[in-house]
Design a protein around this motif. Structure first.
Motif, PDB file in Angstrom:
ATOM      1  N   ASN A 116       0.056   8.986   0.751  1.00  9.68           N
ATOM      2  CA  ASN A 116      -1.324   9.927   0.657  1.00  9.68           C
ATOM      3  C   ASN A 116      -1.262  10.588   2.185  1.00  9.68           C
ATOM      4  N   LYS A 117      -1.378   9.430   2.860  1.00  4.46           N
ATOM      5  CA  LYS A 117      -1.708   9.619   4.432  1.00  4.46           C
ATOM      6  C   LYS A 117      -0.574  10.591   5.040  1.00  4.46           C
ATOM      7  N   LYS A 118       0.588  10.278   4.792  1.00  5.31           N
ATOM      8  CA  LYS A 118       1.757  10.919   5.438  1.00  5.31           C
ATOM      9  C   LYS A 118       1.786  12.385   4.891  1.00  5.31           C
TER      10      LYS A 118
ATOM     11  N   LEU B 226      -1.023  14.061   3.807  1.00  3.80           N
ATOM     12  CA  LEU B 226      -2.250  14.558   4.344  1.00  3.80           C
ATOM     13  C   LEU B 226      -1.975  15.056   5.819  1.00  3.80           C
ATOM     14  N   HIS B 227      -1.511  14.177   6.461  1.00  6.05           N
ATOM     15  CA  HIS B 227      -1.006  14.336   7.907  1.00  6.05           C
ATOM     16  C   HIS B 227      -0.149  15.696   7.978  1.00  6.05           C
TER      17      HIS B 227
ATOM     18  N   ASN C 169       0.794  -1.276  -0.104  1.00  8.82           N
ATOM     19  CA  ASN C 169      -0.071   0.063  -0.081  1.00  8.82           C
ATOM     20  C   ASN C 169       0.862   1.248   0.048  1.00  8.82           C
TER      21      ASN C 169
ATOM     22  N   PRO D 129      -0.974   4.740  -0.996  1.00  9.97           N
ATOM     23  CA  PRO D 129      -2.065   5.052   0.146  1.00  9.97           C
ATOM     24  C   PRO D 129      -1.159   5.620   1.399  1.00  9.97           C
ATOM     25  N   ASN D 130      -0.234   5.011   1.768  1.00 14.03           N
ATOM     26  CA  ASN D 130       0.310   5.441   2.936  1.00 14.03           C
ATOM     27  C   ASN D 130       1.410   6.640   2.674  1.00 14.03           C
TER      28      ASN D 130
END
Length: 267
Positions: free
Chosen positions: A253-255, A257-258, A247, A250-251
């Motif tokens: 993108n999460k980082k 976004l955070h 993933n 997605p990972n």
């Protein structure tokens, strides 16, 4: 006197016949040994609880009859796309389509042999406390070009047994080192490009891996292959390196976004 002479003559004939048989046997059983390096990057993506996809990018190098350098020839590049379905906690059903750019592969010959490969695969897991046993069954259809520039279809069945043991934990997670051992038998249909023998090869693998995170792992292994062939048998001793990302997008993108949210809160 004549009897002794006849015995000596008979003895010499027997020795000559034995020597000829021995030489023929040795030449028939001649074996070539190659050193190789295999590397692959794997990208896995979870879709839902039942489905996932996978992309593999690989490259292989080999020594030759005149050079022991395992990086002497870049013999193969590959691209492979998977679809995985988790039928149950014990059964995983998969299929892939792949393209292999074969060039000067010792087992095929010293020529370019592009190949399309299709496969259907099933893995059964024997979940045990502290380790995992599994058996893999795979049927492959290889559509590949021979030395006469004609394409042939090769059917190949593969049966693997694998043992995986986490070393510093009971489960696979971040910071865990694990060991692996597997053996795989290959059987194929007879063709000009891969030879006529029904038994294709045996592959023994021993290695270890490390999980940098829950989603990034590196695996290093030693592989030994025995390949019986029409003209001479082959033995391959290979170092294998596999880098796996789960993933990845997605990972990331999460980082991102955070990070953006943290910067916004600071402002």
């Amino acid at each position: 006197m004549s009897s002794k002479f006849a015995q000596n003559r008979s003895f010499k004939k027997n020795c000559t016949a034995f020597a000829a048989f021995f030489i023929m046997s040795v030449s028939y059983c001649q074996t070539s040994t190659y050193g190789q390096f295999w590397n692959e990057v794997q990208f896995n993506r979870t879709i839902n609880a039942k489905w996932s996809t996978e992309l593999n990018l690989g490259s292989s190098y080999s020594s030759t009859e005149t050079s022991s350098n395992i990086f002497e020839n870049n013999i193969q590049k590959s691209f492979r796309g998977w679809g995985h379905y988790y039928l149950s906690p014990r059964w995983k059903i998969s299929s892939f389509v792949a393209y292999y750019d074969n060039k000067d592969v010792p087992e095929i010959g010293q020529f370019k042999s592009p190949e399309w490969r299709f496969a259907l695969q099933a893995i059964y897991y024997f979940h045990k406390t502290g380790y995992t046993l599994s058996t893999r069954m795979r049927m492959e259809l290889r559509h590949m070009r021979n030395g006469d520039d004609d394409y042939e279809n090769v059917l190949r069945y593969r049966q693997q047994f694998k043992y995986l043991q986490p070393i510093n934990s009971k489960i696979l997670r971040k910071g865990v080192v694990y060991g692996i051992a597997s053996d795989e038998l290959y059987f194929k249909s007879g063709t000009k490009v891969t030879g006529l023998s029904f038994f294709d090869r045996n592959r023994l693998v021993v290695g270890a891996g490390y999980l940098f995170t829950d989603d990034i792992q590196l695996e290093f292994a030693y592989a030994n292959e025995y390949l019986p062939r029409d003209n001479e048998n082959q033995i391959v001793n290979a170092a294998s390196l596999t880098l796996t990302f789960n993933n990845l997008l997605p990972n990331l993108n999460k980082k991102l976004l955070h990070k953006n949210e943290a910067n916004t809160n600071e402002d």
